[in-house]
Design a protein around this motif. Structure first.
Motif, mmCIF file in Angstrom:
data_model
loop_
_atom_site.group_PDB
_atom_site.id
_atom_site.type_symbol
_atom_site.label_atom_id
_atom_site.label_comp_id
_atom_site.label_asym_id
_atom_site.label_seq_id
_atom_site.Cartn_x
_atom_site.Cartn_y
_atom_site.Cartn_z
ATOM 1 N N LYS A 270 0.838 -1.212 0.000
ATOM 2 C CA LYS A 270 0.000 0.000 0.000
ATOM 3 C C LYS A 270 0.865 1.251 0.000
ATOM 4 C CE LYS A 270 -4.335 -1.490 2.224
ATOM 5 N NZ LYS A 270 -5.230 -1.290 3.386
ATOM 6 N N LYS A 271 1.889 1.272 0.879
ATOM 7 C CA LYS A 271 2.780 2.444 0.960
ATOM 8 C C LYS A 271 3.529 2.655 -0.358
ATOM 9 C CE LYS A 271 4.731 1.373 5.071
ATOM 10 N NZ LYS A 271 5.570 1.535 6.278
ATOM 11 N N LYS A 272 3.959 1.545 -0.969
ATOM 12 C CA LYS A 272 4.666 1.631 -2.248
ATOM 13 C C LYS A 272 3.746 2.194 -3.335
ATOM 14 C CE LYS A 272 7.147 -1.142 -5.681
ATOM 15 N NZ LYS A 272 7.433 -2.510 -6.160
ATOM 16 N N THR A 273 2.489 1.723 -3.358
ATOM 17 C CA THR A 273 1.508 2.202 -4.345
ATOM 18 C C THR A 273 1.244 3.696 -4.168
ATOM 19 O OG1 THR A 273 0.450 0.030 -4.424
ATOM 20 C CG2 THR A 273 -0.837 1.895 -5.236
ATOM 21 N N LEU A 274 1.079 4.122 -2.902
ATOM 22 C CA LEU A 274 0.815 5.537 -2.625
ATOM 23 C C LEU A 274 2.007 6.404 -3.013
ATOM 24 C CD1 LEU A 274 -1.128 7.651 -1.502
ATOM 25 C CD2 LEU A 274 -0.189 7.239 0.768
ATOM 26 N N ASN A 275 3.222 5.928 -2.721
ATOM 27 C CA ASN A 275 4.433 6.682 -3.101
ATOM 28 C C ASN A 275 4.505 6.860 -4.607
ATOM 29 O OD1 ASN A 275 5.526 7.213 -0.581
ATOM 30 N ND2 ASN A 275 6.648 5.293 -0.475
ATOM 31 N N GLU A 276 4.200 5.787 -5.347
ATOM 32 C CA GLU A 276 4.249 5.859 -6.818
ATOM 33 C C GLU A 276 3.187 6.813 -7.355
ATOM 34 O OE1 GLU A 276 3.891 1.863 -8.231
ATOM 35 O OE2 GLU A 276 5.974 1.344 -7.751
ATOM 36 N N ASN B 186 9.364 12.329 -2.420
ATOM 37 C CA ASN B 186 9.694 12.172 -0.993
ATOM 38 C C ASN B 186 8.538 12.601 -0.084
ATOM 39 O OD1 ASN B 186 12.378 11.421 -1.711
ATOM 40 N ND2 ASN B 186 12.874 13.599 -1.976
ATOM 41 N N LEU B 187 7.397 11.942 -0.263
ATOM 42 C CA LEU B 187 6.244 12.213 0.588
ATOM 43 C C LEU B 187 6.608 11.921 2.040
ATOM 44 C CD1 LEU B 187 3.233 13.020 0.176
ATOM 45 C CD2 LEU B 187 2.684 10.593 0.328
ATOM 46 N N LYS B 188 6.417 12.913 2.908
ATOM 47 C CA LYS B 188 6.833 12.770 4.310
ATOM 48 C C LYS B 188 5.996 11.720 5.037
ATOM 49 C CE LYS B 188 6.346 17.178 5.146
ATOM 50 N NZ LYS B 188 6.266 18.460 5.874
ATOM 51 N N GLY B 189 6.633 11.081 6.030
ATOM 52 C CA GLY B 189 5.926 10.123 6.878
ATOM 53 C C GLY B 189 6.391 8.699 6.663
ATOM 54 N N SER B 190 6.456 7.942 7.753
ATOM 55 C CA SER B 190 6.891 6.540 7.660
ATOM 56 C C SER B 190 5.694 5.600 7.596
ATOM 57 C CB SER B 190 7.773 6.178 8.859
ATOM 58 O OG SER B 190 7.094 6.486 10.075
ATOM 59 N N THR B 191 4.576 5.980 8.247
ATOM 60 C CA THR B 191 3.372 5.139 8.202
ATOM 61 C C THR B 191 2.469 5.578 7.065
ATOM 62 O OG1 THR B 191 2.052 6.562 9.660
ATOM 63 C CG2 THR B 191 3.484 4.928 10.726
ATOM 64 N N LEU B 192 1.515 4.710 6.701
ATOM 65 C CA LEU B 192 0.577 5.048 5.636
ATOM 66 C C LEU B 192 -0.256 6.265 6.037
ATOM 67 C CD1 LEU B 192 -0.611 4.130 2.873
ATOM 68 C CD2 LEU B 192 -2.311 2.823 4.164
ATOM 69 N N ASP C 9 0.605 8.715 8.055
ATOM 70 C CA ASP C 9 1.444 9.919 7.984
ATOM 71 C C ASP C 9 1.579 10.407 6.544
ATOM 72 O OD1 ASP C 9 1.798 9.918 10.692
ATOM 73 O OD2 ASP C 9 3.766 8.962 10.649
ATOM 74 N N LYS C 10 1.751 9.458 5.628
ATOM 75 C CA LYS C 10 1.915 9.816 4.217
ATOM 76 C C LYS C 10 0.651 10.476 3.671
ATOM 77 C CE LYS C 10 5.373 6.302 3.043
ATOM 78 N NZ LYS C 10 6.408 7.222 2.566
ATOM 79 N N ILE C 11 -0.508 9.919 4.048
ATOM 80 C CA ILE C 11 -1.785 10.498 3.593
ATOM 81 C C ILE C 11 -1.953 11.899 4.177
ATOM 82 C CG2 ILE C 11 -4.302 10.271 3.683
ATOM 83 C CD1 ILE C 11 -3.822 7.180 3.730
ATOM 84 N N SER C 12 -1.606 12.070 5.452
ATOM 85 C CA SER C 12 -1.691 13.399 6.094
ATOM 86 C C SER C 12 -0.782 14.399 5.389
ATOM 87 C CB SER C 12 -1.297 13.298 7.572
ATOM 88 O OG SER C 12 -2.227 12.518 8.278
ATOM 89 N N SER C 13 0.410 13.938 4.978
ATOM 90 C CA SER C 13 1.351 14.818 4.262
ATOM 91 C C SER C 13 0.778 15.247 2.917
ATOM 92 C CB SER C 13 2.691 14.096 4.044
ATOM 93 O OG SER C 13 3.329 13.842 5.260
ATOM 94 N N LEU C 14 0.095 14.319 2.237
ATOM 95 C CA LEU C 14 -0.507 14.652 0.939
ATOM 96 C C LEU C 14 -1.640 15.667 1.120
ATOM 97 C CD1 LEU C 14 -0.755 14.244 -2.091
ATOM 98 C CD2 LEU C 14 -2.172 12.219 -1.656
ATOM 99 N N ILE C 15 -2.469 15.464 2.148
ATOM 100 C CA ILE C 15 -3.553 16.406 2.439
ATOM 101 C C ILE C 15 -2.975 17.786 2.745
ATOM 102 C CG2 ILE C 15 -5.363 16.998 4.119
ATOM 103 C CD1 ILE C 15 -5.895 13.928 4.314
ATOM 104 N N GLU C 16 -1.894 17.822 3.546
ATOM 105 C CA GLU C 16 -1.234 19.095 3.879
ATOM 106 C C GLU C 16 -0.689 19.771 2.629
ATOM 107 O OE1 GLU C 16 2.484 20.750 6.622
ATOM 108 O OE2 GLU C 16 1.855 18.665 6.802
#
Length: 614
Positions: A302-308, A318-324, A326-333
């Motif tokens: 899932k994390k790999k798919t979101l990064n791509e 380089n989407l910030k965050g180590s957890t899924l 965190d990454k979603i929150s970084s994208l929203i921000e």
């Protein structure tokens, strides 16, 4: 449209309800009360005498408290606030004539009643496309809501849902995985739904402080800042345009998977399925946490798919965050920051040129935009018009189908390798105007903001770039920026930045200073420099009409020292003021700027702009 700009357009009576609510929140000592007191300390007459910029600043400081104020209104079961907010936070609905809003409201009620009828039919029909587990979820939520609403009548009280009950109901809907549209439909199978008088609706929204209504223009205004706040109230984490941008990157089988889960017709065209998913109000976090993946996928995948998705599709490295999460929150921000940014990525002139050429290639575009953003005006392909609605170049291009984009790129000689949309934006960037729009950022040497706004420049080049832009502005104001005369006068020791040659041996000397830290405060250094220039000019029998020092801002101490100086005819001009004077001059009757207006110690932009408008 920004809150400050809307407030500038309105009279005191039209702002009154909004000001009262802010005043009430301030009286209850909000968490940012110290910062608010600093703003209010400049006036003895309270909030009503504060200028519109500072009212906007205060609103941002109390946004959490204002959100709570709006939340409290949801306890009124008959308010229809969810319906109304869903209308006014849609992209393109921040400025509406009363009759247009009335039409949208009527359509919303009509569609809602039709959908409620269909939902009831689906729940009762054994052969419906709704799975048994989904029917069970809907029935559980409906039964709990019915109890929360009707238990008051059992106790001989007015039917309503209390804040405690509402909190439980919202938690239940989240745990059952219901979309906002699901919740709204089920709510109105229990709560009475009827069309209210449009003037009552507007007055209620105005008294709540979420809209402004201009009687003179018969127009409703919803500030960009308020739209973001109301989106939070409705648990919509990103604007529809960013939701659409993300969905359009997904393959059709994934879109079909989401459509199936939310009872959306999979036979619809792909673009229509995307719009239906957006209308469902599915949480953006839920979408990226669960809905876009194949069943059985691991968390790592899932994390790999979101990064791509972010790197290849949204060009966010380089989407910030180590957890899924965190990454979603970084994208929203990231999307929040893009929306708040007043810059459009290309120049205004470039935007207008792009719209003109798109209209020539795609004659249906004007109509498509009107439908998509529910715009009332006949012709909407104007940069200034669209920016008032916070619709930017990328938002327009996101709506155009791939074959049409490809055709447009080929017809206009735009680079074909790489991302189509980014290539189009680069083609219409118009670097000189883009630099002028970022004039103040160049002065502040703010590399990060310049980069975000599409300008790549070395820090070592910023001083010279600020000087070049200042020259361009003064040329546009009708002055003779005399480079040859400057070269004759300058010596190895004294190197003036700009000379404005007024003729008859009269000149204006302009010195440009960039700064990284806030407040230019080195008066002793710059005064020696300017006095040296003054002596050089006097030796050459020149009359110095004015010396202008241009910088992003000046400290209070600097201004005080300047006021005390009796040897130079010096005025201080901020980059922001010069830029606004430049904009006002374009629409004035003058062919050449009347330099007599440069007479204050610190040039007053309001006075100058008012004089230009006469």
């Amino acid at each position: 449209m920004k809150l400050e700009k809307i407030l500038d357009k309105l009279g005191s009576l039209e702002k009154n309800a909004f000001i009262k609510i802010i005043d009430n929140i301030i009286s209850k000592k909000p968490k940012n009360s110290k910062e608010i007191e600093k703003i209010l300390s400049s006036t003895d007459k309270g909030l009503k005498s504060v200028d519109n910029l500072n009212i906007s600043n205060i609103f941002n400081l109390i946004s959490d408290e204002f959100t709570e104020h709006v939340y409290s209104e949801f306890q009124e079961a008959s308010s229809q606030l969810d319906i109304l907010i869903d209308i006014i936070i849609r992209d393109g609905n921040c400025i509406m004539k009363q009759d247009w809003f009335s039409r949208l409201y009527e359509t919303e009620i009509k569609n809602l009643k039709s959908k409620i009828k269909n939902l009831n039919s689906e729940l009762e029909n054994e052969k419906s496309e709704l799975s048994e587990s989904r029917k069970r979820d809907f029935r559980i939520y409906k039964a709990c809501l019915s109890t929360a609403y009707n238990n008051d009548e059992t106790n001989n009280r007015e039917a309503k849902i209390t804040s405690d009950e509402l909190s439980i109901i919202l938690t239940l809907s989240k745990q059952l995985g219901l979309s906002q549209e699901d919740v709204k439909l089920i709510n109105y199978t229990i709560l009475p739904i009827k069309k209210s008088d449009i003037q009552d609706v507007i007055n209620n929204l105005k008294n709540l402080g979420v809209v402004f209504f201009s009687k003179k223009e018969n127009t409703i205004y919803v500030a960009d800042e308020m739209v973001r706040l109301l989106r939070t109230v409705r648990k919509k984490e990103v604007a529809e345009k960013f939701y659409r941008r993300t969905l359009k990157l997904l393959r059709e089988p994934i879109i079909n998977q989401i459509a199936k889960e939310h009872n959306i017709d999979r036979k619809l065209p792909l673009s229509q399925k995307v719009e239906e998913i957006i209308k469902e109000g599915i949480s953006f976090t839920d979408l990226l946490s669960n809905e876009i993946y194949k069943p059985g996928i691991t968390l790592t995948e899932k994390k790999k798919t979101l990064n791509e998705l972010c790197e290849k599709g949204l060009n966010i490295n380089n989407l910030k965050g180590s957890t899924l999460e965190d990454k979603i929150s970084s994208l929203i921000e990231h999307f929040e920051n893009v929306e708040k940014d007043e810059k459009v990525g290309i120049s205004i002139d470039g935007f207008d040129k792009m719209l003109k050429e798109l209209n020539e290639s795609l004659p249906k575009l004007n109509k498509d935009l009107k439908v998509q953003f529910e715009l009332q005006d006949e012709y909407v392909l104007s940069a200034d018009f669209l920016l008032d609605y916070n619709i930017k170049p990328r938002d327009i291009l996101d709506l155009i189908e791939k074959p049409d984009l490809t055709k447009f790129i080929k017809n206009h000689g735009i680079k074909q390798r790489g991302d189509d949309i980014l290539n189009i934006l680069e083609h219409y960037k118009d670097v000189e105007n883009l630099y002028l729009e970022n004039y103040e950022n160049v002065g502040y040497r703010n590399l990060n903001i310049l980069k975000e706004n599409g300008i790549l420049v070395k820090e070592s080049e910023l001083g010279l770039k600020f000087e070049e832009l200042t020259k361009i502005i003064f040329k546009s104001l009708g002055f003779n920026v005399d480079e040859a005369f400057k070269s004759e006068l300058n010596t190895q020791k004294d190197m003036m930045d700009i000379i404005l040659n007024l003729g008859n041996n009269e000149i204006i000397i302009v010195e440009c200073k960039t700064i990284k830290e806030k407040g230019y405060n080195k008066f002793s250094t710059v005064s020696r420099q300017l006095k040296s220039y003054q002596n050089l000019a006097l030796k050459n029998n020149l009359r110095i009409v004015k010396i202008l020092l241009v910088a992003p801002e000046f400290s209070d101490d600097f201004i005080y020292d300047c006021e005390m100086d009796t040897e130079m005819n010096l005025s201080l001009l901020t980059a922001s003021t010069l830029s606004k004077i430049h904009d006002a001059f374009k629409t004035s009757k003058y062919q050449e700027f009347p330099h007599v207006l440069f007479r204050d110690i610190v040039i007053n932009e309001e006075r100058v702009i008012k004089a230009l408008s006469k």
